[in-house]
Design an enzyme around this catalytic site. Structure first.
Site, PDB file in Angstrom:
ATOM      1  N   LEU A 191     -27.857 -27.904 -74.953  1.00 20.10           N
ATOM      2  CA  LEU A 191     -29.503 -27.766 -74.861  1.00 20.10           C
ATOM      3  C   LEU A 191     -29.742 -26.932 -76.319  1.00 20.10           C
ATOM      4  O   LEU A 191     -29.210 -25.841 -76.346  1.00 20.10           O
ATOM      5  CB  LEU A 191     -29.930 -27.028 -73.814  1.00 20.10           C
ATOM      6  CG  LEU A 191     -31.585 -26.959 -73.676  1.00 20.10           C
ATOM      7  CD1 LEU A 191     -32.053 -28.340 -73.540  1.00 20.10           C
ATOM      8  CD2 LEU A 191     -31.941 -25.974 -72.489  1.00 20.10           C
ATOM      9  N   ASP A 192     -30.381 -27.719 -76.978  1.00 20.64           N
ATOM     10  CA  ASP A 192     -31.089 -27.130 -78.199  1.00 20.64           C
ATOM     11  C   ASP A 192     -29.821 -26.587 -79.102  1.00 20.64           C
ATOM     12  O   ASP A 192     -30.466 -25.665 -79.977  1.00 20.64           O
ATOM     13  CB  ASP A 192     -32.074 -25.946 -78.135  1.00 20.64           C
ATOM     14  CG  ASP A 192     -33.369 -26.560 -77.171  1.00 20.64           C
ATOM     15  OD1 ASP A 192     -33.622 -27.801 -77.188  1.00 20.64           O
ATOM     16  OD2 ASP A 192     -33.846 -25.864 -76.361  1.00 20.64           O
ATOM     17  N   ASN A 193     -28.801 -27.211 -78.911  1.00 19.73           N
ATOM     18  CA  ASN A 193     -27.825 -26.758 -79.787  1.00 19.73           C
ATOM     19  C   ASN A 193     -27.181 -27.673 -80.943  1.00 19.73           C
ATOM     20  O   ASN A 193     -25.930 -27.500 -81.421  1.00 19.73           O
ATOM     21  CB  ASN A 193     -26.829 -26.088 -79.084  1.00 19.73           C
ATOM     22  CG  ASN A 193     -25.916 -25.246 -79.915  1.00 19.73           C
ATOM     23  OD1 ASN A 193     -26.333 -24.433 -80.716  1.00 19.73           O
ATOM     24  ND2 ASN A 193     -24.583 -25.205 -79.549  1.00 19.73           N
TER      25      ASN A 193
ATOM     26  N   GLY B 290     -34.799 -23.286 -75.040  1.00 19.36           N
ATOM     27  CA  GLY B 290     -35.146 -23.762 -73.609  1.00 19.36           C
ATOM     28  C   GLY B 290     -36.617 -23.723 -73.299  1.00 19.36           C
ATOM     29  O   GLY B 290     -37.257 -24.267 -74.594  1.00 19.36           O
TER      30      GLY B 290
END
Lengths: 284, 284, 284, 284
Positions: free
Chosen positions: C227-229, C201
């Protein structure tokens, strides 16, 4: 931005140096932000870097050197003092390869290097446009065996005239004469594209490839009259394998060169590097 | 644990090598687990490592070399085949410093090294107790200028008799004779406590300290008759600073030495290292 | 430059895959330069990358996909083929921070990235001049909560129209909608300025500073709707200490971000990255 | 070995701290060997470590704390003083995995850790023989949900009775109770086998494998009542790839764990670690 002064000191070791220097700053109203020191017990040498705030400091910047003289004389210190509002000037020497030059210009633009890049000097014209696009004056000094010493004299005059403090060799492909190097002791930083002392001299990536090493390196060092043998400021290595050709080594090496040279220059400009013998102390 | 065979191949490069080797394994019922290859385009050399399952493979292990001969001859391959149920024997040579020896013994105990440590050989008695505490036979070969060649002959006989495949020099402080080295080509792994080719020879940490490097290194390599100049298998570096004395370099270096030697030995035992010219290909 | 084709394959594991694929190339006259494969034994998935010379290869590039169909169907392979003379087009998305964008443009100029940078897209105008100075078209898509989905649709059309293969988020400070991300599976690479999965994040450097970590990191990954995964392509870390402020972390992090993003993009463009599940296989 | 004293100080920042502390040492005849300090400008906290020679120092060791009280009170310092001839005692807690324990024992034997390892405590008997072979007393505290708090009380008594200063959790697989942890603030060092704050809690290597990271890590930290969230002393990472199974991650991780834990313990024993807030200052 707070105004600060930075004092670099070296002398033979003796008792009380930390106390007496810090007391001198304190008694004159300075607030010490950083006190770094190192004693080489074997060599008996004391080296220190002290940075303090000038707010409330009772000695005006230009008078400090004089005011410190008593203590310095008593302890036979060599010392230099730098004021944060005097931005040092540097000249970058490059040849045809632009990557280290561009990297320094970009870092300067990003605020990473507290310096005034006064001049780019080159024996070729390849990087002229780059320098100008960053608004940096460019001077062309083509070098031949015949004109080399003349050109170096002209460079020395240029540097003196512009009061340039530091010369950065950003993959500059000329070996500087003893005369030139001696004129600027501890004032020339070079990037050598190997892990010194391995692969001194020409074509270190080809040498590294031929030897079959599993890591390549880069070394940022002060230039002395002995080739690739000056005091080392910074080094880094990166992994390579049998799959990497010489071209891959050169490509991977560019990242090392940029990173190591920028770190060495930054540390110098922050007054975090002292030399003694053929070594550096880096207060990082 | 699945039973596997591993084939190491090198030859002049030509079209179809990957296809023909993998087809040979497949036609005989082998399931290829790993097919690694590398072509040095400049040298025109093809090198490969193929590992396949022996379940359903129609050629019994001992007969494989013969069965592969046709293809190998046609392509003028040099090749070796290793069966996973034949655990290779190694001998570890040490002197007084125990750290690399103990590290290898502990890793073996932890199951990291698929090997049979048949013997610890030393010119001193310092590590005898350590070897015995791990249940490894220890043989003392004191070396003097007078008895050196005799003792080496005795060592060679011992190694031949016990069918030891690999000799590991775990900080063994004797320079092996040309006769000894030539007897075991690509079968002696040494750990040198520097980032080769920097600091060849004696006391590399003292050399590194004197030069003022900012990184120290270690190199695992095959031993050839030229000192510290054999094919490099693995290297690693670690950061040092002006605060580190020679003793600190030695302490930090021990970690590098243990790590690099163990990795080089492990890669060899997994048959992941091929040599050509004075280089290695490491299929990691 | 030799003309080559590169085949990326994934399917359920079964016996003979290496042999049958390499045989197919060989029988049609192709000279295999690289055959890399990996089997995830637990997942039972086979993944491979095969690159071969097109000289003497009997199947014209555009017909290869059809010719390979029989074998591919039998083994239920998913596959893609890329020809070296078809240079892939990319678009770089940036916001205000220029360093990753400039780094990619410089590497492209230096020949490190075999790509055609077709377009720079930004929600701001800060990097417009930089893009233009490199001769790259720039399109401004200002984003507000109100116009976001409209602007994304316009971006999607632009990318489709220009046949752009890969979107590179070079510190693009907008979270892309699920609709946008789903349109380009495995075709968006992002640089996240932390060692994922730590500090997901916003403001990872502030998070890292607050936590007092001793290393910072950067992660290049494919973007998925979580997100960011997405699947991680490349990561790197660098050492920090208590002396580093948040600003120092940001400064040191820039080097990591540039390096990691460039590596991730380069590996993708060399067709060295395959994904399966939420992971990558990187044939480096 | 020279006799030294080491003073650790923290207080709110104010002018003159470096000068006044160093002056105090100097006036009493002490020769300062190291003066390290750090000011967190945002938090307004000053932290320092001063080491000086006791030869010619006029205040006997046991009286120093009292003599320093005036200055300390005036500046509201928290401080501790350590004498080099008082070797600190530690207890190592282990469970079944021996590698971190053995590593610490070997480093102690090699002279890397200036400590007295007074005791090995375990909830299992697996490492008993190892401890005894190094001549270290071993105590078995089997833990069940029923007896846990009783056993912890017994452990606390044991540690108090033996005047053990530091507890090292060398892959000890029990979560300590809040009561236990609160008894030893900044006196318990744990090795967590991930790059915190990624992969908190159980089975970090399995978590890392599932996430597909390209680097694994280890973290040495002081234990607080919040799981895996104490002040970080040291971290390191190592590269992994798709070829590495969970078992490979565990194997590679062992090297990280040993290295990082040993460094954290060594730094603590050298009095080079101060904590404030949830962070450390490490004067390395």
């Amino acid at each position: 931005m707070r105004q600060t002064a930075t004092l670099l000191v070296s002398c033979n070791d003796r008792k009380g140096l930390v106390a007496r220097i810090s007391d001198f700053i304190y008694r004159n109203g300075g607030n010490i932000l950083d006190f770094d020191h190192h004693t080489d017990l074997e060599a008996g040498v004391f080296l220190a870097r002290i940075e303090w705030e000038l707010k409330d400091f009772q000695i005006p910047g230009p008078l400090f050197a004089g005011a410190f003289l008593n203590l310095a004389s008593e302890c036979q210190m060599r010392y230099q003092v730098f004021l944060s509002d005097q931005v040092p000037k540097i000249a970058i020497f490059a040849s045809k390869l632009p990557h280290c030059l561009v990297d320094l210009l970009l870092r300067h633009q990003a605020g990473e290097l507290r310096t005034n890049i006064a001049l780019v000097i080159s024996n070729h014209k390849d990087v002229e446009e780059i320098a100008r696009s960053f608004g940096i004056p460019f001077k062309h000094f083509p070098i031949t065996p015949q004109n080399k010493s003349q050109q170096e004299e002209a460079q020395i005059r240029e540097i003196a005239q512009q009061e340039i403090e530091l010369i950065v060799l950003a993959r500059y492909m000329q070996i500087l004469s003893e005369r030139f190097v001696s004129t600027f002791p501890n004032r020339i930083i070079n990037i050598h594209h190997s892990f010194l002392p391995a692969f001194i001299g020409a074509s270190p990536y080809h040498q590294a490839f031929a030897r079959g090493v599993k890591l390549i390196g880069a070394t940022g060092h002060y230039v002395t009259t002995e080739l690739d043998n000056g005091p080392i400021i910074e080094q880094e290595t990166a992994r390579v394998s049998h799959r990497d050709s010489v071209e891959d080594l050169i490509r991977k090496g560019r990242d090392l060169e940029k990173f190591v040279l920028a770190r060495a220059v930054r540390l110098h400009l922050l007054r975090k590097v002292l030399t003694y013998g053929n070594k550096t102390v880096v207060f990082d």
